[in-house]
Design an enzyme around this catalytic site. Structure first.
Site, PDB file in Angstrom:
ATOM      1  N   CYS A 145      40.914  33.037  35.470  1.00  0.00           N
ATOM      2  CA  CYS A 145      40.484  34.140  36.331  1.00  0.00           C
ATOM      3  C   CYS A 145      39.481  35.027  35.629  1.00  0.00           C
ATOM      4  CB  CYS A 145      41.699  34.940  36.807  1.00  0.00           C
ATOM      5  SG  CYS A 145      42.789  35.442  35.462  1.00  0.00           S
ATOM      6  N   TRP A 199      49.246  27.369  36.815  1.00  0.00           N
ATOM      7  CA  TRP A 199      49.233  26.214  35.923  1.00  0.00           C
ATOM      8  C   TRP A 199      48.246  26.354  34.771  1.00  0.00           C
ATOM      9  CZ3 TRP A 199      44.265  24.783  35.865  1.00  0.00           C
ATOM     10  CH2 TRP A 199      43.490  25.086  37.005  1.00  0.00           C
ATOM     11  N   HIS A 259      57.404  28.281  38.884  1.00  0.00           N
ATOM     12  CA  HIS A 259      56.129  27.889  38.289  1.00  0.00           C
ATOM     13  C   HIS A 259      55.322  27.049  39.274  1.00  0.00           C
ATOM     14  CE1 HIS A 259      53.458  27.905  34.998  1.00  0.00           C
ATOM     15  NE2 HIS A 259      54.364  27.904  34.021  1.00  0.00           N
ATOM     16  N   GLU A 304      48.005  39.639  39.767  1.00  0.00           N
ATOM     17  CA  GLU A 304      46.800  39.335  38.995  1.00  0.00           C
ATOM     18  C   GLU A 304      46.179  38.116  39.649  1.00  0.00           C
ATOM     19  OE1 GLU A 304      44.429  37.410  36.822  1.00  0.00           O
ATOM     20  OE2 GLU A 304      45.973  37.249  35.284  1.00  0.00           O
ATOM     21  N   GLY A 311      47.834  34.290  40.300  1.00  0.00           N
ATOM     22  CA  GLY A 311      47.417  33.172  41.129  1.00  0.00           C
ATOM     23  C   GLY A 311      46.188  33.518  41.941  1.00  0.00           C
TER      24      GLY A 311
END
Length: 457
Positions: A261, A129, A154, A227, A205
Site C-alpha cells: 500500500c 497476504w 487472514h 489501513e 486491505g
C-alpha cells in the site's frame, strides 16, 4: 477449503480445511475468558510475552522466511527482513508499553484527574497476504501488551502463513485462547464482526473491502482501524539529487514486487529534470534481477496471484491506450508463475488509469509537472492519502510542501516506510486510525477519564 499456491510456478502447495462453526464458537468463548484474565496481569508481565514472541521469530527465522517466500512469492532476503521486523516490533513495545499506557495526571487548583488506558477486549484482525507476518504482529504486539485478546482472520491465499502465526504464538506460550487464528471464508466475517464477543476490528486491505468492514463494524458500533489502499506520490523537484532519487525510486516502487500500500506509485517529476530522472530510473529498473524468490540474487519475484497480474496488465494497457508512452516492461513474462516485467510508463496525465487507480504491482507512472505547486496539486488529486515522499535539496521548502500534501505520512528525501516509533495510517479512502507509535498503542484502549474532587470529611 483454502488453497496455498506457489506464485513462482502456479503449483498447488497445500489445501487447508476451513474451521467449522463449533471451532469458531469455542475460539470466541475461550478468547473472551482468556482476555478477562489477561487484562488483570501486570503490564510488566504482559510484555514478557512479546519478548518470547521475538525470540521464537528469530530462533527459526529462516524457516519462517522460506514459507513467506514460498506462499507469497517474496524474494527470500525481503522475507527474512519481514520476520526480523516483526521481532523488532515486539521488542520495541516490550520496552515502551508501560510508559505508553501509564496513567496521566491532569491537575487543577480544584481537582485532580487521570487519563487511564484500559483494554477494549477481543479485537478481530483481518489481515492481507502481502506482508503475512508483519501486518499481524504490527497490530498484535501493542494490542496484546495493552491487555487485549485477538482473533485473526487472514487472507485466504496464505493459509500456511496464518497457521505459522498460530504456531509462533503457541511456542511463545501465549495464554491459551488469547490469540487464535481462524481459517474462514470472507462471507463468514460479517457474523464475527456482529458477535458481541468482538470488541473492535482492525483491517489492512483494499479500499473496497474497507468500505464493507467499516459498514458492518459501524452498524455494530465497534471501533475500527482501517489501513487501506494507496497511490503514493513520489515528488521529484527541480533541485533534487537525480541520481539518488532515481536509485531510491526503485526501492520505493519495486520492493515486494510493488505489492504494498505504501509503495510509491505516481512519480511526479519537475519537467526540467524529468528526462534525466526517467533515464536514470530506467537504467536502474532494467538492472533488477528477476527470478526464483528462493534465489538470494532475486530482486523481483512473481506477483502473488494470477488475477492480480492480469488486473495490473489491464491497467497498463488502458494507460498506454490513453496516450502514455512505455519506457520499459509492460507485459507479463513468458515463464511459469505470475511474473510481470518491471514497468515504467511515461507522460501519464491525471485522467489516465495509472493515475486514477491504485496499481498494485511493479508499474511506475511518470507524471511531468511545470513546478512544485502543480506537483502538490496533482499529488493531492487522488482518492487516496496514505504516504508521500518529496525529493529536494531545500529542506525548508520541503517542510512547507509536506504540510500541503494530503497524506498520513510525508517522507522528505527518504522512502515511505513503517517504523514502530511513528504512527502509521492514512486519510481519505486510505482509511482511518493509526498503528504503531504511542498513538497506535492507544487505538485499542478505552481512554478513561477519572475525575477526583476534593477530599470529603
Amino acid at each position: 477449503m483454502q488453497l496455498s499456491i506457489n506464485p513462482a510456478s502456479g503449483d498447488e502447495l497445500a489445501r487447508l480445511e476451513d474451521h467449522d462453526p463449533a471451532f469458531v464458537e469455542a475460539a470466541l468463548t475461550h478468547a473472551v475468558a482468556a482476555q478477562k484474565a489477561w487484562r488483570q496481569v501486570a503490564i510488566e508481565d504482559r510484555v514478557e510475552l512479546l519478548r518470547r514472541i521475538a525470540r521464537v521469530l528469530r530462533a527459526d527465522l529462516s524457516r519462517h522466511a522460506e514459507l513467506i517466500s514460498l506462499e507469497v512469492g517474496k524474494p527470500i532476503a525481503e522475507a527474512e527482513g519481514e520476520v526480523e521486523k516483526c521481532a523488532m516490533n515486539c521488542d520495541f513495545y516490550a520496552e515502551h508499553a508501560a510508559a505508553y499506557l501509564a496513567d496521566e495526571t491532569i491537575a487543577s487548583s480544584a481537582s485532580e484527574s487521570l487519563l487511564s488506558y484500559e483494554p477494549l477486549g477481543v479485537v478481530l484482525a483481518i489481515m492481507p497476504w502481502n506482508y503475512p507476518l508483519w501486518q499481524f504482529f504490527r497490530f498484535a504486539a501493542p494490542a496484546l501488551a495493552a491487555g487485549n485478546g485477538t482473533i485473526l482472520k487472514h487472507a485466504n491465499n496464505v493459509p500456511q502463513c496464518a497457521m505459522l502465526i498460530q504456531d509462533i504464538l503457541d511456542k511463545a506460550e501465549c495464554p491459551d485462547g488469547l490469540a487464535k487464528v481462524l481459517l474462514l471464508q470472507p462471507g463468514e466475517v460479517a457474523a464475527l464482526i456482529a458477535d458481541d464477543r468482538i470488541a473492535a476490528v482492525t483491517l489492512t486491505g483494499s479500499t473496497h473491502v474497507g468500505t464493507i468492514v467499516a459498514s458492518q463494524a459501524g452498524k455494530a458500533l465497534k471501533k475500527q482501524v482501517l489501513e487501506l489502499g494507496g497511490s503514493d506520490p513520489f515528488i521529484v523537484l527541480a533541485d533534487a539529487d537525480i541520481a539518488t532519487a532515481a536509485a531510491m525510486a526503485v526501492k520505493a516502487r519495486y520492493t515486494n514486487v510493488g505489492q504494498s500500500c505504501v509503495n510509491a506509485k505516481r512519480f511526479i517529476v519537475d519537467d526540467s529534470v524529468a528526462d534525466a530522472f526517467v533515464a536514470a530510473f530506467k537504467h536502474n529498473v532494467e538492472a533488477l534481477v528477476i527470478g526464483d524468490p528462493k534465489d538470494r540474487a532475486t530482486q523481483i519475484g512473481p506477483m502473488a496471484r494470477a488475477n492480480l497480474r492480469d488486473e495490473l496488465d489491464r491497467q497498463v494497457k488502458d494507460t498506454l491506450g490513453q496516450g502514455a508512452t512505455l519506457v520499459t516492461g509492460g507485459a507479463p513474462l513468458d515463464r511459469p508463475g505470475f511474473y510481470y516485467a518491471p514497468t515504467i510508463i511515461d507522460h501519464v496525465t491525471e485522467e489516465m488509469t495509472a493515475a486514477r487507480e491504485e496499481t498494485f504491482g511493479p508499474v511506475a507512472a511518470i507524471i511531468r509537472v511545470k513546478d512544485e505547486n502543480e506537483a502538490v496539486r496533482i499529488a493531492n488529486d487522488t482518492e487516496f492519502g496514505l504516504g508521500a515522499s518529496i525529493w529536494t535539496a531545500d529542506a525548508a521548502k520541503a517542510r512547507t510542501l509536506a504540510k500541503r500534501v494530503d497524506a498520513g505520512a510525508v517522507f522528505i528525501n527518504g522512502i515511505v516506510a513503517s517504523d514502530p516509533r511513528l504512527p502509521f495510517g492514512g486519510i481519505k479512502r486510505s482509511g482511518y486510525g493509526r498503528e504503531l507509535g504511542i498513538i497506535g498503542m492507544r487505538e485499542f484502549t478505552n481512554i478513561k477519564t477519572v475525575w477526583i474532587g476534593p477530599a470529603q470529611g
